[in-house]
Write a protein that holds these residues in place. Structure first.
Motif, PDB file in Angstrom:
ATOM      1  N   PHE A 476       0.865  -1.168   0.000  1.00  0.00           N
ATOM      2  CA  PHE A 476       0.000   0.000   0.000  1.00  0.00           C
ATOM      3  C   PHE A 476       0.910   1.229   0.000  1.00  0.00           C
ATOM      4  CE2 PHE A 476      -2.681   3.272   1.928  1.00  0.00           C
ATOM      5  CZ  PHE A 476      -3.857   3.102   1.220  1.00  0.00           C
ATOM      6  N   LEU A 477       1.137   1.811  -1.154  1.00  0.00           N
ATOM      7  CA  LEU A 477       2.034   2.935  -1.290  1.00  0.00           C
ATOM      8  C   LEU A 477       1.192   4.204  -1.431  1.00  0.00           C
ATOM      9  CD1 LEU A 477       4.479   1.224  -3.799  1.00  0.00           C
ATOM     10  CD2 LEU A 477       4.650   1.327  -1.299  1.00  0.00           C
ATOM     11  N   GLU A 478       0.944   4.844  -0.321  1.00  0.00           N
ATOM     12  CA  GLU A 478       0.001   5.947  -0.304  1.00  0.00           C
ATOM     13  C   GLU A 478       0.413   7.088  -1.227  1.00  0.00           C
ATOM     14  OE1 GLU A 478      -2.221   5.504   3.963  1.00  0.00           O
ATOM     15  OE2 GLU A 478      -0.366   6.646   3.938  1.00  0.00           O
ATOM     16  N   ARG A 479       1.681   7.376  -1.290  1.00  0.00           N
ATOM     17  CA  ARG A 479       2.125   8.459  -2.169  1.00  0.00           C
ATOM     18  C   ARG A 479       1.729   8.167  -3.613  1.00  0.00           C
ATOM     19  NH1 ARG A 479       6.203  12.434  -1.875  1.00  0.00           N
ATOM     20  NH2 ARG A 479       6.669  13.269  -3.934  1.00  0.00           N
ATOM     21  N   GLU A 480       2.040   6.957  -4.077  1.00  0.00           N
ATOM     22  CA  GLU A 480       1.734   6.588  -5.458  1.00  0.00           C
ATOM     23  C   GLU A 480       0.227   6.585  -5.720  1.00  0.00           C
ATOM     24  OE1 GLU A 480       3.951   5.291  -3.570  1.00  0.00           O
ATOM     25  OE2 GLU A 480       5.822   5.064  -4.663  1.00  0.00           O
ATOM     26  N   LEU A 481      -0.537   6.094  -4.753  1.00  0.00           N
ATOM     27  CA  LEU A 481      -1.986   6.045  -4.915  1.00  0.00           C
ATOM     28  C   LEU A 481      -2.594   7.445  -4.975  1.00  0.00           C
ATOM     29  CD1 LEU A 481      -2.806   3.098  -2.513  1.00  0.00           C
ATOM     30  CD2 LEU A 481      -3.086   3.099  -4.981  1.00  0.00           C
ATOM     31  N   LEU A 482      -2.071   8.355  -4.173  1.00  0.00           N
ATOM     32  CA  LEU A 482      -2.561   9.733  -4.203  1.00  0.00           C
ATOM     33  C   LEU A 482      -2.218  10.402  -5.530  1.00  0.00           C
ATOM     34  CD1 LEU A 482      -1.676  10.786  -0.553  1.00  0.00           C
ATOM     35  CD2 LEU A 482      -3.971  10.773  -1.537  1.00  0.00           C
ATOM     36  N   GLU A 483      -1.001  10.143  -6.007  1.00  0.00           N
ATOM     37  CA  GLU A 483      -0.589  10.726  -7.282  1.00  0.00           C
ATOM     38  C   GLU A 483      -1.433  10.180  -8.437  1.00  0.00           C
ATOM     39  OE1 GLU A 483       4.131  11.599  -6.215  1.00  0.00           O
ATOM     40  OE2 GLU A 483       3.544   9.705  -7.163  1.00  0.00           O
ATOM     41  N   GLU A 484      -1.696   8.882  -8.390  1.00  0.00           N
ATOM     42  CA  GLU A 484      -2.529   8.272  -9.431  1.00  0.00           C
ATOM     43  C   GLU A 484      -3.949   8.840  -9.413  1.00  0.00           C
ATOM     44  OE1 GLU A 484      -2.448   4.092  -8.848  1.00  0.00           O
ATOM     45  OE2 GLU A 484      -0.320   3.866  -9.339  1.00  0.00           O
ATOM     46  N   TYR A 485      -4.491   9.008  -8.214  1.00  0.00           N
ATOM     47  CA  TYR A 485      -5.862   9.519  -8.106  1.00  0.00           C
ATOM     48  C   TYR A 485      -5.940  10.967  -8.588  1.00  0.00           C
ATOM     49  CZ  TYR A 485     -10.525  10.376  -6.241  1.00  0.00           C
ATOM     50  OH  TYR A 485     -11.851  10.680  -6.092  1.00  0.00           O
ATOM     51  N   ALA A 486      -4.907  11.752  -8.271  1.00  0.00           N
ATOM     52  CA  ALA A 486      -4.880  13.145  -8.709  1.00  0.00           C
ATOM     53  C   ALA A 486      -4.908  13.230 -10.237  1.00  0.00           C
ATOM     54  CB  ALA A 486      -3.648  13.847  -8.162  1.00  0.00           C
ATOM     55  N   LYS A 487      -4.176  12.326 -10.902  1.00  0.00           N
ATOM     56  CA  LYS A 487      -4.192  12.297 -12.360  1.00  0.00           C
ATOM     57  C   LYS A 487      -5.545  11.828 -12.884  1.00  0.00           C
ATOM     58  CE  LYS A 487       0.757  11.373 -12.932  1.00  0.00           C
ATOM     59  NZ  LYS A 487       1.768  10.401 -13.428  1.00  0.00           N
ATOM     60  N   GLU A 488      -6.109  10.869 -12.206  1.00  0.00           N
ATOM     61  CA  GLU A 488      -7.389  10.292 -12.637  1.00  0.00           C
ATOM     62  C   GLU A 488      -8.509  11.328 -12.645  1.00  0.00           C
ATOM     63  OE1 GLU A 488     -10.585   7.182 -10.707  1.00  0.00           O
ATOM     64  OE2 GLU A 488      -8.465   6.678 -10.551  1.00  0.00           O
ATOM     65  N   ILE A 489      -8.511  12.202 -11.642  1.00  0.00           N
ATOM     66  CA  ILE A 489      -9.596  13.186 -11.539  1.00  0.00           C
ATOM     67  C   ILE A 489      -9.189  14.541 -12.124  1.00  0.00           C
ATOM     68  CG2 ILE A 489     -10.554  12.050  -9.510  1.00  0.00           C
ATOM     69  CD1 ILE A 489      -9.370  14.246  -7.769  1.00  0.00           C
ATOM     70  N   GLY A 490      -7.963  14.612 -12.657  1.00  0.00           N
ATOM     71  CA  GLY A 490      -7.511  15.858 -13.273  1.00  0.00           C
ATOM     72  C   GLY A 490      -7.282  16.972 -12.275  1.00  0.00           C
ATOM     73  N   LEU A 491      -6.717  16.624 -11.105  1.00  0.00           N
ATOM     74  CA  LEU A 491      -6.489  17.618 -10.048  1.00  0.00           C
ATOM     75  C   LEU A 491      -5.390  18.589 -10.462  1.00  0.00           C
ATOM     76  CD1 LEU A 491      -7.484  18.189  -7.153  1.00  0.00           C
ATOM     77  CD2 LEU A 491      -5.541  16.834  -6.333  1.00  0.00           C
ATOM     78  N   GLU A 492      -5.589  19.844 -10.133  1.00  0.00           N
ATOM     79  CA  GLU A 492      -4.600  20.872 -10.446  1.00  0.00           C
ATOM     80  C   GLU A 492      -4.109  21.527  -9.159  1.00  0.00           C
ATOM     81  OE1 GLU A 492      -6.342  23.642 -13.088  1.00  0.00           O
ATOM     82  OE2 GLU A 492      -6.474  22.234 -14.766  1.00  0.00           O
TER      83      GLU A 492
END
Length: 492
Positions: A476-492
């Motif tokens: 469970f790599l929280e940093r990677e999961l957060l980064e992936e989710y940010a890309k998925e939802i188009g976070l700026e």
């Protein structure tokens, strides 16, 4: 290797057999006994492995090291040595077995209650910026030359430790930075090792109880042993326990802190926060003058950076390497910034008890966020007091809390959350929080509901492992999961 060479520097008595016995390896786990090995009988807190000595001899062990008398006269062909301390003897013999690798590297040991891991990482970062090849050992495992391995203990058992040193030397390392725990000192895991530099961060009650230390005074005394085994001791002069801890020291002392007489002292400390930076700047005076920028927040980061800076200075590291090393040092799971948005700040931290949580939230509150949000849970099959305490602290200090799973072990997540909820109500009956049992869902919720200027702390040990919805344990790599989710939802 002949037993006579293996025991060089070890005070021992030959009970039976011959010092010319050939030894192929050292073991202290009776299950690993095999022909040609030397078995070391350890008196542990749970069991005494002298009870298994005869079984090891029957398996073909060439030699047995004992600490108290046992009768092995009926075991033909096995050599028996008696020593005062089998743990210390194993440490020295292990060093001999692997060619005394620590003598071929600059040895730096870091001890203290809090800050060991971060300080060790800062020291490594500074030294690597100066071109040194560093091997590191501690809470986060073993790291060297771009490789990483996990360890069971902050300070590994002496045999494993010497084997690691040998690996470092063979890989080309010239320096070791390692966390030296009080248990590691008390149990002779670092027996026979001399350090070029010892570092003391701070001291508070910890590791006191059955199987650990009998009292705070004993805990402090064992920490202090490091400064009887090093050339230079770099110590936090502001800690109230420093004087007592250094009783009997034999090293040259270098001090750091905020006092006017400290060798390296910090002043003009400023908090600095941007969307991709959460840290401090300060000015160093004393034996040198320089401005420092550290990519980690809070007063404790100033102290950790001062310790690393002092190590660099005492080892002759150029100022630019110190600047570069401190500015770019990041420690996984230690106030680790995850820059996924310019609108809010999110970070990961290992805090998993009441004291560390309070310290972290106090530090983050000083940055005056729009809201201080905390995502946390508690481990299962552990004291419920931790759950109540963390719940109470978060209710008092956070503007909003997201309760979720951590390492629940064999308990139901819902039961753990119920205990945390009790602490929340006690800390602040009007506390705002939500319960989301699945940690990944909790992370998504934190991002989805973040407000401009929020500071979100994801804390605990949840970043180490994660049990997915199918019940399969996966990283469970929280940093990677957060980064992936940010890309998925188009976070700026």
């Amino acid at each position: 290797m002949k037993l006579s060479a293996l025991t060089e520097g070890v005070a021992c008595t030959l009970v039976q057999g011959s010092m010319d016995t050939e030894i192929t390896d050292i073991v202290y786990d009776s299950r690993k006994a095999a022909p040609g090995v030397l078995f070391v009988c350890i008196v542990g807190t749970q069991r005494d492995s002298h009870d298994f000595a005869a079984d090891c001899a029957a398996k073909g062990a060439a030699a047995i090291v004992i600490q108290h008398d046992i009768d092995l006269t009926g075991m033909d062909g096995v050599t028996v040595l008696k020593v005062d301390s089998s743990r210390y003897a194993m440490a020295r013999m292990s060093a001999n077995l692997f060619g005394n690798p620590a003598r071929r590297m600059t040895m730096i040991g870091v001890t203290g209650t809090k800050g060991k891991t971060t300080t060790a990482h800062m020291i490594r970062s500074v030294l690597e910026a100066a071109g040194r090849k560093v091997g590191m050992i501690g809470t986060n495992g073993v790291s060297y030359m771009g490789r990483h391995e996990d360890t069971a203990n902050t300070t590994p058992e002496s045999y494993e430790l010497q084997k690691i040193f040998r690996t470092f030397v063979d890989a080309g390392c010239d320096t070791v930075v390692m966390e030296v725990s009080s248990q590691g000192l008390m149990m002779d895991r670092v027996g026979g090792i001399h350090y070029n530099v010892g570092v003391f961060t701070n001291l508070s009650p910890d590791h006191i109880g059955p199987g650990e230390h009998a009292s705070f005074e004993e805990y402090r005394s064992w920490k202090g042993k490091l400064f009887q085994r090093c050339d230079v001791g770099i110590v936090n002069a502001d800690d109230p326990n420093t004087e007592a801890l250094l009783e009997g020291h034999t090293c040259r002392l270098v001090t750091y802190g905020m006092g006017e007489k400290d060798d390296y002292r910090a002043g003009d400390c400023q908090l600095l926060r941007t969307h991709d930076f959460l840290g401090v700047t300060f000015h160093v005076s004393g034996k040198d003058e320089m401005d420092v920028r550290v990519n980690m927040p809070g007063a404790f980061s100033v102290y950790n950076a001062l310790a690393a800076l002092a190590v660099g200075k005492e080892l002759g590291v150029p100022d630019q390497a110190i600047h570069d090393g401190l500015a770019r040092c990041v420690v996984k799971g230690r106030v680790e910034l995850v820059p996924i948005s310019k609108k809010f700040t999110i970070l990961l931290d290992y805090a998993h008890n009441e004291v560390s949580t309070e310290s972290l939230l106090t530090t983050l509150r000083a940055y005056q966020p729009h809201r201080l949000v905390v995502v946390f849970g508690c481990g299962g099959n552990r004291s419920k007091l931790r759950r109540y305490g963390m719940g109470e602290i978060c209710a008092k200090m956070a503007d909003f809390s997201i309760l979720t799973e951590d390492n629940n072990r064999f308990e139901k997540v819902e039961d753990i959350l119920a205990d945390i909820r009790q602490g929340m109500v006690k800390g602040n009956p009007d506390a705002k929080f939500v319960e989301i049992p699945d940690r990944l869902d909790a992370l998504h919720y934190a991002v989805d509901h973040a407000q401009p200027g929020d500071l979100i702390a994801v804390i605990g040990k949840g970043h180490e492992t994660y049990r997915d919805r199918m019940g399969v344990k996966t990283p469970f790599l929280e940093r990677e999961l957060l980064e992936e989710y940010a890309k998925e939802i188009g976070l700026e």
